[in-house]
Write a protein that holds these residues in place. Structure first.
Motif, short mmCIF file in Angstrom:
data_model
loop_
_atom_site.label_atom_id
_atom_site.label_comp_id
_atom_site.label_asym_id
_atom_site.label_seq_id
_atom_site.Cartn_x
_atom_site.Cartn_y
_atom_site.Cartn_z
N ALA A 237 0.83 -1.21 0.00
CA ALA A 237 0.00 0.00 0.00
C ALA A 237 0.87 1.26 0.00
CB ALA A 237 -0.92 -0.02 1.22
N GLU A 238 1.96 1.27 0.81
CA GLU A 238 2.84 2.45 0.87
C GLU A 238 3.54 2.67 -0.46
OE1 GLU A 238 3.98 2.26 5.62
OE2 GLU A 238 5.43 1.62 4.10
N GLU A 239 3.97 1.60 -1.10
CA GLU A 239 4.61 1.76 -2.41
C GLU A 239 3.62 2.32 -3.41
OE1 GLU A 239 7.84 -1.92 -2.01
OE2 GLU A 239 6.01 -2.17 -3.19
N GLN A 240 2.39 1.87 -3.34
CA GLN A 240 1.37 2.41 -4.23
C GLN A 240 1.12 3.88 -3.94
OE1 GLN A 240 -0.01 0.96 -6.85
NE2 GLN A 240 -1.17 2.83 -7.30
N LYS A 241 1.07 4.19 -2.62
CA LYS A 241 0.83 5.58 -2.22
C LYS A 241 1.98 6.47 -2.69
CE LYS A 241 0.02 8.49 1.82
NZ LYS A 241 -0.10 8.52 3.32
N ALA A 242 3.24 6.00 -2.49
CA ALA A 242 4.40 6.78 -2.93
C ALA A 242 4.35 7.03 -4.43
CB ALA A 242 5.69 6.05 -2.54
N ALA A 243 3.97 5.98 -5.16
CA ALA A 243 3.87 6.16 -6.62
C ALA A 243 2.81 7.20 -6.96
CB ALA A 243 3.55 4.82 -7.27
N ASP A 244 1.67 7.11 -6.24
CA ASP A 244 0.60 8.10 -6.49
C ASP A 244 1.06 9.51 -6.13
OD1 ASP A 244 -2.00 5.81 -5.32
OD2 ASP A 244 -0.97 5.96 -7.27
N GLU A 245 1.78 9.65 -4.97
CA GLU A 245 2.26 10.97 -4.56
C GLU A 245 3.29 11.51 -5.54
OE1 GLU A 245 1.74 10.51 0.29
OE2 GLU A 245 3.71 10.30 -0.65
N GLN A 246 4.18 10.65 -6.02
CA GLN A 246 5.17 11.09 -7.00
C GLN A 246 4.49 11.57 -8.26
OE1 GLN A 246 8.38 11.45 -6.58
NE2 GLN A 246 8.59 12.28 -8.65
N LYS A 247 3.48 10.81 -8.68
CA LYS A 247 2.73 11.19 -9.87
C LYS A 247 2.04 12.53 -9.66
CE LYS A 247 -0.92 9.56 -12.99
NZ LYS A 247 -1.89 8.47 -13.27
N ALA A 248 1.43 12.69 -8.44
CA ALA A 248 0.75 13.96 -8.15
C ALA A 248 1.75 15.11 -8.09
CB ALA A 248 0.01 13.84 -6.82
N ALA A 249 2.96 14.83 -7.50
CA ALA A 249 3.98 15.88 -7.42
C ALA A 249 4.44 16.29 -8.81
CB ALA A 249 5.16 15.38 -6.59
N ASP A 250 4.63 15.28 -9.68
CA ASP A 250 5.04 15.60 -11.06
C ASP A 250 3.97 16.44 -11.75
OD1 ASP A 250 6.61 12.34 -11.52
OD2 ASP A 250 7.33 14.18 -10.57
N GLU A 251 2.73 16.05 -11.52
CA GLU A 251 1.64 16.82 -12.15
C GLU A 251 1.58 18.23 -11.57
OE1 GLU A 251 -1.33 13.00 -12.95
OE2 GLU A 251 -1.75 14.43 -11.34
N GLN A 252 1.81 18.36 -10.22
CA GLN A 252 1.79 19.69 -9.60
C GLN A 252 2.95 20.54 -10.11
OE1 GLN A 252 -0.49 20.98 -7.62
NE2 GLN A 252 0.62 22.92 -7.50
N LYS A 253 4.13 19.88 -10.26
CA LYS A 253 5.30 20.61 -10.75
C LYS A 253 5.05 21.14 -12.16
CE LYS A 253 10.24 20.09 -11.60
NZ LYS A 253 11.40 19.17 -11.57
N THR A 254 4.44 20.25 -12.97
CA THR A 254 4.13 20.68 -14.34
C THR A 254 3.15 21.84 -14.32
OG1 THR A 254 4.50 18.43 -15.11
CG2 THR A 254 3.24 19.90 -16.55
N ALA A 255 2.15 21.72 -13.42
CA ALA A 255 1.17 22.80 -13.33
C ALA A 255 1.81 24.08 -12.84
CB ALA A 255 0.04 22.36 -12.39
N ASP A 256 2.73 23.95 -11.83
CA ASP A 256 3.39 25.15 -11.31
C ASP A 256 4.26 25.81 -12.37
OD1 ASP A 256 3.99 23.73 -8.00
OD2 ASP A 256 2.22 24.68 -8.88
N GLU A 257 4.98 24.96 -13.13
CA GLU A 257 5.83 25.53 -14.18
C GLU A 257 4.98 26.22 -15.24
OE1 GLU A 257 9.46 22.24 -13.88
OE2 GLU A 257 7.98 22.12 -15.50
N GLN A 258 3.84 25.58 -15.55
CA GLN A 258 2.95 26.21 -16.52
C GLN A 258 2.40 27.53 -15.98
OE1 GLN A 258 2.37 25.32 -19.65
NE2 GLN A 258 1.07 27.13 -19.94
N LYS A 259 2.04 27.51 -14.66
CA LYS A 259 1.51 28.71 -14.05
C LYS A 259 2.57 29.81 -14.02
CE LYS A 259 -0.59 30.40 -9.78
NZ LYS A 259 -1.01 30.02 -8.40
N ALA A 260 3.82 29.41 -13.67
CA ALA A 260 4.90 30.40 -13.63
C ALA A 260 5.14 30.99 -15.01
CB ALA A 260 6.18 29.75 -13.10
N ALA A 261 5.10 30.10 -16.02
CA ALA A 261 5.29 30.62 -17.39
C ALA A 261 4.18 31.58 -17.77
CB ALA A 261 5.35 29.44 -18.36
#
Length: 778
Positions: A237-261
């Motif tokens: 479950a933790e490995e699945q959660k970490a994968a989900d959080e990493q995916k969410a972080a990547d999506e947030q980073k992409t969104a932040d970079e898009q927002k900053a641009a």
């Protein structure tokens, strides 16, 4: 011869002779008839003369008789008076002799009587004493005899009673022995019966425990199998959660970079529109001033340096938009291109320190710190550690750091002799005096007289280069790796960054710490008649300040601004060494580090009151005696002033005076004259020390409370130290060259609190001469 002549010869001459012998009045009466006779002449005159002669003779005889009688009476009277006086004197003499004789006789009789009385008293006393002794001896003999008779009677009675008691006890003991024997036999039978029953019970219990153990073992094996299954499921479950959080972080980073641009694009479009609008307004002849946003507040309520808008009043460029400057108004080498200050780092909260000791225990430890290896704290509410190196450790590791330092102190105590604190500065430097004294005078003279090239402007000191050096430290043959903290120093040496430039101060970033670096040369030039600089080989600079009275302050700096040597030379050529650091290899300079990591944790071995002097608590203290005291432990070598500035562990070696009577207002470095007066006794002590040795150096530290940002608090604390140094010079006449300053911001709190706290806004003074100069030199 005529008759008249004969008559004159026979009558007149005797009369004249009588007149000479008698008084004048008688002579006149005698001569009177003669004169008449002389006048009358004839026979009748002769007779008259004879008659007168007889009368004169009779009168003379009568008068002579009367005179004789008067003389005799006078002589008799005088003789009688003399005889009477003699008689009176004789009577007085005899009376005095009689009185003296009577007194002597009375005294003799009194002495004889006294002697007789004493002899009689002694005789009677002896007789009484003898009689008393005889009576006492008689009574003692009678009492002794009576006592002996009574003792014999009592002994006989006691002997008889003892024999009777012995016989009774013997009978009772015999009876008790028989009863005891019977009881023991009964008890033995009962114990044997109980033992048999206990043995049967234990065998029954052992059988039951064996059965229970087998059942428990089976249950634990079942539980372990279930826990392993649950752990496997949790891990998945933790490995699945970490994968989900990493995916969410990547999506947030992409969104932040898009927002900053998008924001950058919008900002560029806004800027272009504003520039277009400004150009149009300029073309139309109007001007519009840019809006000024409210200033953000920081350290102790002051504006954040570098956060001002680009436009300020009076047409001056806004702070933070100018070219970075160092002291003397020169650009920082390597920063000619615009420097962007780093974003404020997110401060991690200091580890919590929980001190369970009571106030009484803290007071006891403060009175005798040598009796413990624990961290010594001020015995006040929320009191911080006494030693600044312990404060650093608390800030870095909390209670865990305290425990580690306590263990290390215990180990060091077991391995070393607990030597007492040094008795004087020479004793503190005993280990280093011999190795540097031999050629020191020649080196000092060479620095003073070395030929250099005169320069017109003050030199610009460079910032230490970036390095990637990593050190390991060996303490007592134990390797401390580069991630272990000893005295709060991790031995990773990282690059030095210029974080911000504020007036003549630079904030430097070293790893996760920041430091403020000021320039005290303007303060040193106070009241100077002339200042000039000579460029020396190996990147060194010699500064000479000429003061009224003809004495000079000569300072040799290296290329980084570290003081290699500072001396005072008076008008007669006498030289007083103030600071001396042996010159080292001037290759690439490592970053700012705390050389205290080479030393074990310090153990304070004197009472806290003898280590810290609070002016507010003890205004009448002898601060001369306090500041003149030697270091509290030995000094390993002569350190540079920069090493002292950056090492709490080194500064811990010397005592400190807390000027807590100067209560700085929040966010201010100003000192009112009423509060400046509270420095009088401390300043007088410093002046007395300097009168004895003009080469002494005092270190002034500035501190703030924990309100606000680290950067602004660093600058504010440095200004506070400089304000007090200037007051000591301008009001109390302490030469500026004898004072060094440094600000530490909120790093060394006196009271552990993040709130506004007056006791944390303070200035501290230490005498650091034994750290920065060989004591044998003036």
């Amino acid at each position: 011869m005529s008759i008249r002549s004969k008559l004159f010869a026979t009558v007149a001459l005797p009369v004249l002779s009588v007149s000479v012998a008698v008084p004048p009045a008688v002579a006149d009466s005698l001569m009177k008839p003669f004169e008449v006779a002389q006048e009358g002449g004839g026979q009748s005159d002769q007779e008259l003369l004879l008659q007168q002669q007889r009368q004169a003779e009779e009168e003379a005889a009568r008068q002579a008789a009367e005179q004789q009688r008067a003389a005799e009476e006078e002589a008799a009277r005088q003789a009688a008076e003399q005889q009477q006086r003699a008689a009176e004197e004789e009577a007085a003499r005899q009376a005095a002799e009689q009185q003296r004789a009577a007194e002597e006789e009375a005294a003799r009789q009194a002495a004889e009587q006294q002697k007789a009385a004493e002899e009689e008293a002694a005789r009677q006393a002896a007789e009484q004493q003898k009689a008393a002794e005889e009576e006492a001896a008689r009574q003692a003999a009678e009492q002794q005899k009576a006592a002996e008779e009574e003792a014999a009677r009592q002994a006989a009675e006691q002997q008889k009673a003892a024999e009777e008691e012995a016989a009774r006890q013997s009978a009772e003991q015999q009876k008790a022995a028989e009863q005891q024997k019977a009881a023991e036999e009964q008890k033995a039978a009962e114990e044997q019966k109980a033992a048999d029953e206990q043995k049967a019970a234990e065998e029954q219990k052992a059988a039951e425990e064996q059965k229970a153990a087998e059942e428990q073992k089976a249950a634990e094996e079942q539980k372990a199998a279930e826990e392993q299954k649950a752990a496997d499921e949790q891990k998945a479950a933790e490995e699945q959660k970490a994968a989900d959080e990493q995916k969410a972080a990547d999506e947030q980073k992409t969104a932040d970079e898009q927002k900053a641009a998008d924001e950058q694009k919008a900002a560029d479009e806004q800027k272009a529109a504003e520039e277009q609008k400004a150009a149009e307004e300029q073309k139309a002849g109007g001007e519009t001033a840019p809006a000024v946003e409210p200033q953000p507040q920081t350290g102790e309520g002051q504006p954040v340096p570098g956060a001002e808008q680009p436009q300020t009043g009076e047409g001056q460029p806004a702070p933070g938009t100018e070219q970075p400057q160092t002291g003397e108004g020169q650009p920082v080498p390597g920063t000619e291109q615009p420097v962007t200050a780093e974003q404020p780092q997110v401060q991690q909260p200091a580890p919590e320190v929980v001190d369970t000791r009571t106030e009484e225990e803290k007071v006891k430890i403060a009175d005798d710190p040598a009796a413990t290896d624990e961290t010594v704290v001020l015995p006040v509410e929320n009191g911080a550690a006494v030693l600044d190196s312990d404060k650093d450790a608390d800030n870095a590791g909390g209670n865990q750091a305290r425990e580690e330092r306590q263990k290390l102190r215990e180990e060091l105590r077991a391995k070393e002799e607990d030597a007492p604190p040094p008795a004087d500065d020479a004793a503190a430097q005993a280990a280093i005096a011999a190795e540097i004294q031999a050629d020191l005078p020649q080196k000092i003279e060479a620095n003073l007289n070395e030929k250099g090239t005169r320069v017109d402007e003050a030199p610009v000191f460079v910032v230490p280069e970036t390095t990637n050096i990593v050190n390991n430290t060996v303490i007592n043959n134990t390797v401390i790796n580069n991630n272990t903290t000893v005295n709060n120093i991790t031995n990773n040496i990282t690059e030095v960054k210029i974080v911000e430039q504020i007036d003549n101060r630079v904030i430097l970033g070293v790893g996760d710490q920041i430091f403020v670096r000021g320039d005290d040369r303007p303060r040193l030039r106070y009241d100077a008649e002339e200042t000039y600089y000579d460029q020396l080989p190996r990147g060194r600079t010699r500064e000479t300040i000429v003061r009224p009275g003809g004495y000079r302050i000569v300072t040799v700096y290296n290329r980084y601004g570290d003081i290699l040597q500072r001396s005072r030379v008076d008008r007669d050529g006498n030289e007083y060494l103030m600071i001396y650091a042996p010159e080292r290899d001037e290759g690439p300079r490592p970053a700012i580090i705390d050389v205290g990591y080479e030393l074990p944790p310090m153990r304070l071995r004197i009472p806290v009151r003898d280590y810290i002097a609070d002016v507010s608590d003890d205004p009448d203290r002898d601060y001369y005696q306090f500041l003149a005291e030697p270091p509290v432990e030995r000094v390993e070598r002569v350190y540079t002033m920069d090493e002292v500035r950056h090492s709490a562990r080194l500064r811990d070696k010397v005592r400190r005076v807390d000027l807590d009577t100067i209560t700085f207002p929040t966010g201010s470095a100003e000192v009112s004259m009423s509060q400046a007066k509270t420095m009088r006794k401390v300043a007088a002590a410093m002046e007395k020390i300097l009168a004895k040795d003009p080469g002494e150096t005092f270190f002034i530290e500035g501190h703030t409370d924990a309100v606000g940002s680290d950067r602004s608090n660093l600058v504010l604390s440095d200004k506070r130290a400089e304000s007090v140094a200037s007051l000591l010079t301008e009001v109390y006449g302490i030469p500026p060259e004898n004072l060094a300053t440094q600000g530490y911001g909120e790093r060394f709190l006196k009271v552990r609190t993040q709130d506004a706290e007056q006791q944390n806004r303070r200035v501290t003074i230490r005498r650091v001469t034994p750290l920065v100069r060989p004591v044998a030199q003036r």
